[in-house]
Design a protein around this motif. Structure first.
Motif, PDB file in Angstrom:
ATOM      1  N   SER A 140       0.825  -1.201   0.000  1.00  0.00           N
ATOM      2  CA  SER A 140       0.000   0.000   0.000  1.00  0.00           C
ATOM      3  C   SER A 140       0.863   1.256   0.000  1.00  0.00           C
ATOM      4  CB  SER A 140      -0.925   0.013   1.222  1.00  0.00           C
ATOM      5  OG  SER A 140      -1.880  -1.025   1.153  1.00  0.00           O
ATOM      6  N   ALA A 141       1.912   1.246   0.810  1.00  0.00           N
ATOM      7  CA  ALA A 141       2.812   2.401   0.861  1.00  0.00           C
ATOM      8  C   ALA A 141       3.445   2.664  -0.501  1.00  0.00           C
ATOM      9  CB  ALA A 141       3.897   2.178   1.910  1.00  0.00           C
ATOM     10  N   MET A 142       3.855   1.617  -1.177  1.00  0.00           N
ATOM     11  CA  MET A 142       4.480   1.766  -2.489  1.00  0.00           C
ATOM     12  C   MET A 142       3.468   2.252  -3.531  1.00  0.00           C
ATOM     13  SD  MET A 142       7.628   1.301  -2.057  1.00  0.00           S
ATOM     14  CE  MET A 142       8.166   1.278  -3.774  1.00  0.00           C
ATOM     15  N   ASN A 143       2.188   2.008  -3.281  1.00  0.00           N
ATOM     16  CA  ASN A 143       1.135   2.466  -4.192  1.00  0.00           C
ATOM     17  C   ASN A 143       0.603   3.840  -3.818  1.00  0.00           C
ATOM     18  OD1 ASN A 143       1.115   0.215  -5.903  1.00  0.00           O
ATOM     19  ND2 ASN A 143      -0.235  -0.927  -4.530  1.00  0.00           N
ATOM     20  N   GLY A 144       1.207   4.440  -2.791  1.00  0.00           N
ATOM     21  CA  GLY A 144       0.775   5.764  -2.379  1.00  0.00           C
ATOM     22  C   GLY A 144      -0.408   5.786  -1.435  1.00  0.00           C
ATOM     23  N   ASP A 145      -0.774   4.639  -0.882  1.00  0.00           N
ATOM     24  CA  ASP A 145      -1.883   4.551   0.056  1.00  0.00           C
ATOM     25  C   ASP A 145      -1.366   4.476   1.491  1.00  0.00           C
ATOM     26  OD1 ASP A 145      -3.805   4.591  -1.916  1.00  0.00           O
ATOM     27  OD2 ASP A 145      -3.855   2.422  -2.126  1.00  0.00           O
ATOM     28  N   THR A 146      -2.275   4.615   2.436  1.00  0.00           N
ATOM     29  CA  THR A 146      -1.949   4.504   3.851  1.00  0.00           C
ATOM     30  C   THR A 146      -2.772   3.381   4.458  1.00  0.00           C
ATOM     31  OG1 THR A 146      -1.544   6.884   3.995  1.00  0.00           O
ATOM     32  CG2 THR A 146      -1.872   5.711   6.070  1.00  0.00           C
ATOM     33  N   LEU A 147      -2.107   2.433   5.108  1.00  0.00           N
ATOM     34  CA  LEU A 147      -2.825   1.333   5.745  1.00  0.00           C
ATOM     35  C   LEU A 147      -2.675   1.454   7.253  1.00  0.00           C
ATOM     36  CD1 LEU A 147      -3.029  -2.315   4.528  1.00  0.00           C
ATOM     37  CD2 LEU A 147      -2.827  -1.811   6.959  1.00  0.00           C
ATOM     38  N   ILE A 148      -3.800   1.395   7.948  1.00  0.00           N
ATOM     39  CA  ILE A 148      -3.817   1.513   9.405  1.00  0.00           C
ATOM     40  C   ILE A 148      -4.549   0.310   9.981  1.00  0.00           C
ATOM     41  CG2 ILE A 148      -4.431   3.019  11.342  1.00  0.00           C
ATOM     42  CD1 ILE A 148      -4.832   5.256   9.264  1.00  0.00           C
ATOM     43  N   SER A 149      -4.044  -0.251  11.059  1.00  0.00           N
ATOM     44  CA  SER A 149      -4.728  -1.364  11.712  1.00  0.00           C
ATOM     45  C   SER A 149      -6.182  -0.987  11.963  1.00  0.00           C
ATOM     46  CB  SER A 149      -4.062  -1.705  13.048  1.00  0.00           C
ATOM     47  OG  SER A 149      -2.830  -2.347  12.833  1.00  0.00           O
ATOM     48  N   PRO A 150      -7.109  -1.877  11.632  1.00  0.00           N
ATOM     49  CA  PRO A 150      -8.534  -1.544  11.761  1.00  0.00           C
ATOM     50  C   PRO A 150      -8.930  -1.004  13.130  1.00  0.00           C
ATOM     51  CG  PRO A 150      -8.259  -3.619  10.606  1.00  0.00           C
ATOM     52  CD  PRO A 150      -6.893  -3.220  11.083  1.00  0.00           C
ATOM     53  N   GLN A 151      -8.358  -1.560  14.196  1.00  0.00           N
ATOM     54  CA  GLN A 151      -8.708  -1.095  15.539  1.00  0.00           C
ATOM     55  C   GLN A 151      -8.365   0.386  15.715  1.00  0.00           C
ATOM     56  OE1 GLN A 151      -6.536  -3.495  14.651  1.00  0.00           O
ATOM     57  NE2 GLN A 151      -6.449  -5.145  16.160  1.00  0.00           N
ATOM     58  N   ILE A 152      -7.210   0.787  15.163  1.00  0.00           N
ATOM     59  CA  ILE A 152      -6.762   2.169  15.277  1.00  0.00           C
ATOM     60  C   ILE A 152      -7.624   3.081  14.422  1.00  0.00           C
ATOM     61  CG2 ILE A 152      -4.820   3.737  14.916  1.00  0.00           C
ATOM     62  CD1 ILE A 152      -4.340   1.859  17.190  1.00  0.00           C
ATOM     63  N   THR A 153      -7.944   2.658  13.202  1.00  0.00           N
ATOM     64  CA  THR A 153      -8.745   3.476  12.293  1.00  0.00           C
ATOM     65  C   THR A 153     -10.075   3.866  12.922  1.00  0.00           C
ATOM     66  OG1 THR A 153      -7.775   2.394  10.360  1.00  0.00           O
ATOM     67  CG2 THR A 153      -9.836   3.579  10.022  1.00  0.00           C
ATOM     68  N   VAL A 154     -10.759   2.892  13.480  1.00  0.00           N
ATOM     69  CA  VAL A 154     -12.067   3.155  14.072  1.00  0.00           C
ATOM     70  C   VAL A 154     -11.962   4.184  15.188  1.00  0.00           C
ATOM     71  CG1 VAL A 154     -13.929   2.136  15.434  1.00  0.00           C
ATOM     72  CG2 VAL A 154     -13.035   0.923  13.443  1.00  0.00           C
TER      73      VAL A 154
END
Length: 219
Positions: free
Chosen positions: A120-134
């Motif tokens: 995701s980082a290499m594609n320009g996206d941001t991935l966050i653990s679901p628990q943290i996102t919520v």
């Protein structure tokens, strides 16, 4: 050789485990390891990784300060940083993502999410653990529940529409499906939104949308 990765953690077992996971991927290669943030800075200069995986609490220089020094629009030769930590503390996540981190994962999230975060980082996206996102999104909702009328925005109507969806936690794929547009188009809009509102991540976009009252229009 694929994506070049630097692993930064003060526990050797963690570094070994991450290396085994990442080196098993055909498009990834761990080029170096470091036991603290200061050593990581030297390793970045020497090995020029594409992505740095970093813990938060480390000797010499912690992961949050390391993020500030390695990434963000003002950093010359910036690299992508993904925080991988045991500390499920919302403030850490907000600071790291605000300062340009490309992801925030809990170490218990598992190998699949670790690999996905790098891609995701290499594609320009941001991935966050679901628990943290919520919890981050709930934080914004509570903090800005009484926001007045929406403030003037530098965004186009389409960009504002996408910013609202980002603030509600939708991924690029979800947004593309919702609006019947391509993922590439979504990525272009997200990049433009980040530039216009001076955000370094999707969380920054969400914070801007909530702080400026743009969620209430559809809420």
């Amino acid at each position: 050789m694929g994506t070049r990765i630097l692993i930064v953690d003060d526990h050797e077992r963690v570094r070994i485990g991450f290396r085994l996971i990442l080196d098993s991927q055909p498009d990834m290669h761990v080029v170096a390891e470091a036991g603290d943030g200061a050593e990581a800075l030297r390793a970045v200069r020497k090995h020029r990784p594409d992505v740095v995986l970093a813990d938060i609490r480390m000797p010499a220089l912690d992961g949050l300060e390391l993020t500030r020094r390695l990434t963000g629009p003002e950093v010359k030769g910036a690299v992508k940083v993904i925080i991988v930590t045991t500390f499920e503390i919302d403030e850490y996540a907000y600071i790291a993502l605000r300062d340009g981190a490309s992801g925030f994962l809990l170490k218990r999230s598992g190998p699949a999410l670790l690999v996905e975060a790098v891609r995701s980082a290499m594609n320009g996206d941001t991935l966050i653990s679901p628990q943290i996102t919520v919890r981050l999104l709930e934080h914004f909702r509570r903090q800005h529940a009484g926001t007045d009328e929406p403030r003037e925005t530098p965004l186009t109507e389409r960009e504002l529409e996408i910013a609202r969806l980002v603030a509600r936690g939708l991924s690029n794929t979800d947004i593309a499906t919702e609006l019947f547009i391509s993922i590439g188009t979504v990525k272009t809009h997200v990049a433009n939104i980040q530039r216009k509102v001076a955000a370094t991540s999707r969380v920054g976009i969400a914070a801007w949308a909530w702080e400026n009252g743009h969620i209430r229009r559809t809420g």
